[in-house]
Design a protein around this motif. Structure first.
Motif, mmCIF file in Angstrom:
data_model
loop_
_atom_site.group_PDB
_atom_site.id
_atom_site.type_symbol
_atom_site.label_atom_id
_atom_site.label_comp_id
_atom_site.label_asym_id
_atom_site.label_seq_id
_atom_site.Cartn_x
_atom_site.Cartn_y
_atom_site.Cartn_z
ATOM 1 N N VAL A 62 0.815 -1.136 -0.161
ATOM 2 C CA VAL A 62 -0.036 -0.047 0.031
ATOM 3 C C VAL A 62 0.875 1.176 -0.053
ATOM 4 O O VAL A 62 1.911 1.351 0.779
ATOM 5 N N TYR A 63 0.424 2.185 -0.890
ATOM 6 C CA TYR A 63 1.026 3.408 -0.865
ATOM 7 C C TYR A 63 0.387 4.511 -0.367
ATOM 8 O O TYR A 63 -0.902 4.706 -0.996
ATOM 9 N N GLU A 64 0.544 5.259 0.418
ATOM 10 C CA GLU A 64 -0.200 6.577 0.955
ATOM 11 C C GLU A 64 0.193 7.902 0.937
ATOM 12 O O GLU A 64 1.597 8.006 1.418
ATOM 13 N N ASN A 65 -0.186 8.860 0.448
ATOM 14 C CA ASN A 65 -0.008 10.054 0.443
ATOM 15 C C ASN A 65 -0.855 10.674 1.085
ATOM 16 O O ASN A 65 -1.846 11.149 0.823
ATOM 17 N N ARG A 66 -0.229 11.306 2.425
ATOM 18 C CA ARG A 66 -1.309 12.054 3.264
ATOM 19 C C ARG A 66 -1.450 13.467 2.942
ATOM 20 O O ARG A 66 -2.484 14.079 3.292
ATOM 21 N N LEU A 67 -0.756 13.831 1.810
ATOM 22 C CA LEU A 67 -0.557 15.213 1.659
ATOM 23 C C LEU A 67 -1.965 15.433 0.588
ATOM 24 O O LEU A 67 -2.602 16.620 0.315
ATOM 25 N N THR A 68 -2.319 14.352 -0.083
ATOM 26 C CA THR A 68 -3.263 14.321 -1.278
ATOM 27 C C THR A 68 -4.423 13.607 -0.562
ATOM 28 O O THR A 68 -5.581 13.546 -1.369
ATOM 29 N N GLY A 69 -4.248 12.674 0.096
ATOM 30 C CA GLY A 69 -5.078 11.566 0.527
ATOM 31 C C GLY A 69 -5.063 10.319 -0.363
ATOM 32 O O GLY A 69 -5.998 9.659 -0.395
ATOM 33 N N GLU A 70 -4.308 10.368 -1.480
ATOM 34 C CA GLU A 70 -4.245 9.329 -2.300
ATOM 35 C C GLU A 70 -3.720 8.062 -1.940
ATOM 36 O O GLU A 70 -2.586 8.102 -1.076
ATOM 37 N N GLU A 71 -4.216 6.868 -2.206
ATOM 38 C CA GLU A 71 -3.835 5.651 -1.576
ATOM 39 C C GLU A 71 -4.078 4.464 -2.758
ATOM 40 O O GLU A 71 -4.952 4.764 -3.732
ATOM 41 N N VAL A 72 -2.682 3.763 -3.064
ATOM 42 C CA VAL A 72 -2.747 2.858 -4.325
ATOM 43 C C VAL A 72 -2.500 1.584 -3.529
ATOM 44 O O VAL A 72 -1.523 1.479 -2.600
ATOM 45 N N THR A 73 -3.067 0.440 -3.722
ATOM 46 C CA THR A 73 -3.099 -0.741 -3.443
ATOM 47 C C THR A 73 -2.763 -1.863 -4.253
ATOM 48 O O THR A 73 -3.149 -1.811 -5.471
ATOM 49 N N GLY A 74 -1.534 -2.746 -4.174
ATOM 50 C CA GLY A 74 -1.072 -3.749 -5.099
ATOM 51 C C GLY A 74 0.065 -3.389 -5.867
ATOM 52 O O GLY A 74 0.192 -2.216 -6.288
#
Length: 297
Positions: free
Chosen positions: A62-74
């Motif tokens: 999981v990649y999470e970007n707190r600045l934008t709320g973006e989350e990418v899984t897998g």
């Protein structure tokens, strides 16, 4: 987009087994492997090898970007993000400064640091990150990476990324007049800054600048424009299908109020159309300006 930073460690392989007739050597300490892996990762990133970079992640990472709320899984989605990022930002480079490494267990560790993103089109950007990785099948794989911490300056990149294609230099010209614009990100990617110059007969007649940003009070994209004659305007940006409607109200240098609606449509990566409608000056309705094509220089 907010472009996906994917700040993290590289896969860290274990030391090979000793050869027959040799004494077994102790494997390098976790911190040594991590620091070696960071160097390997940075090289792969700067070589723009999206496939190799995605292979450094666990299948369910999981990649999470707190600045934008973006989350990418897998892993597959992460590979897609890398590919997109390298296409949109072909000159982007990265440097990493590892600040701390902590072993949580024989099969898990956490690393914190700061990544610097370098591009000739924008100011250098520094982003803090936390990377959690696990050991699977003899390799250290990223399991969760988080960009930005609570102390990081806020960014509205996620609200503005649909306009990121405007970055660069553009021109609209005919036999008499040339209009050139240039667009870049401001620091922290909270605003897009555009400069413009209108030339006639080879000499600049009017110039100015425009700042585009997210207004959290009204929950809309807005812009503020200032020209060299002393006029200024503000506008709201609304996207409908493949068009942007930019509704301007302003004041001319002589004090008259003016308004207009600019209609912008992206044609491809190197061109967009531009039309001006509903023009008024001092309460008088003026003719529309026909659609023109603006091309990247």
């Amino acid at each position: 987009m907010r472009r996906m930073l994917l700040i993290c460690l590289s896969t860290l392989t274990l030391a090979p087994a000793s050869l027959p007739g040799q004494e077994s050597a102790q494997p390098p300490a976790a911190e040594t492997l991590i620091r070696q892996g960071v160097e390997t990762y940075v090289k792969a990133f700067n070589d723009r090898d999206a496939t190799a970079l995605a292979a450094q992640w666990s299948p369910e990472a999981v990649y999470e970007n707190r600045l934008t709320g973006e989350e990418v899984t897998g892993r597959a989605a992460i590979a897609e993000q890398f590919t997109k990022q390298f296409k949109e930002l072909p000159d982007l480079k990265m440097e990493i400064n590892v600040e701390s490494i902590r072993l949580l267990s024989p099969n898990a560790a956490v690393e914190q640091g700061v990544a610097k993103l370098l591009s000739p089109k924008t100011e250098p950007e520094e982003v803090s990150y936390t990377a959690l990785y696990v050991r699977q099948d003899g390799k250290w794989l990223l399991d969760r990476v988080t960009d930005g911490d609570t102390d990081s300056p806020p960014s509205n990149y996620g609200r503005l990324k649909s306009l990121e294609w405007l970055i660069g230099d553009w021109v609209d010209q005919d036999e008499q007049v040339s209009i050139e614009t240039s667009c870049h990100w401001a620091k922290n990617q909270n605003f897009l800054v555009r400069s413009f110059a209108v030339s006639a007969g080879g000499a600049i007649d009017t110039s100015g600048m425009q700042v585009i940003g997210w207004d959290p009070a009204v929950k809309k994209i807005r812009s503020w424009t200032f020209d060299s004659d002393g006029g200024f305007a503000e506008a709201t940006w609304t996207q409908q299908d493949d068009r942007w409607f930019i509704r301007n109200t302003g004041v001319l240098s002589d004090g008259r109020k003016a308004s207009m609606v600019n209609v912008m449509r992206k044609l491809d990566d190197n061109s967009f159309s531009w039309q001006t409608i509903e023009r008024t000056v001092g309460g008088e309705l003026l003719p529309n300006i026909n659609e023109v094509e603006v091309v990247r220089k």
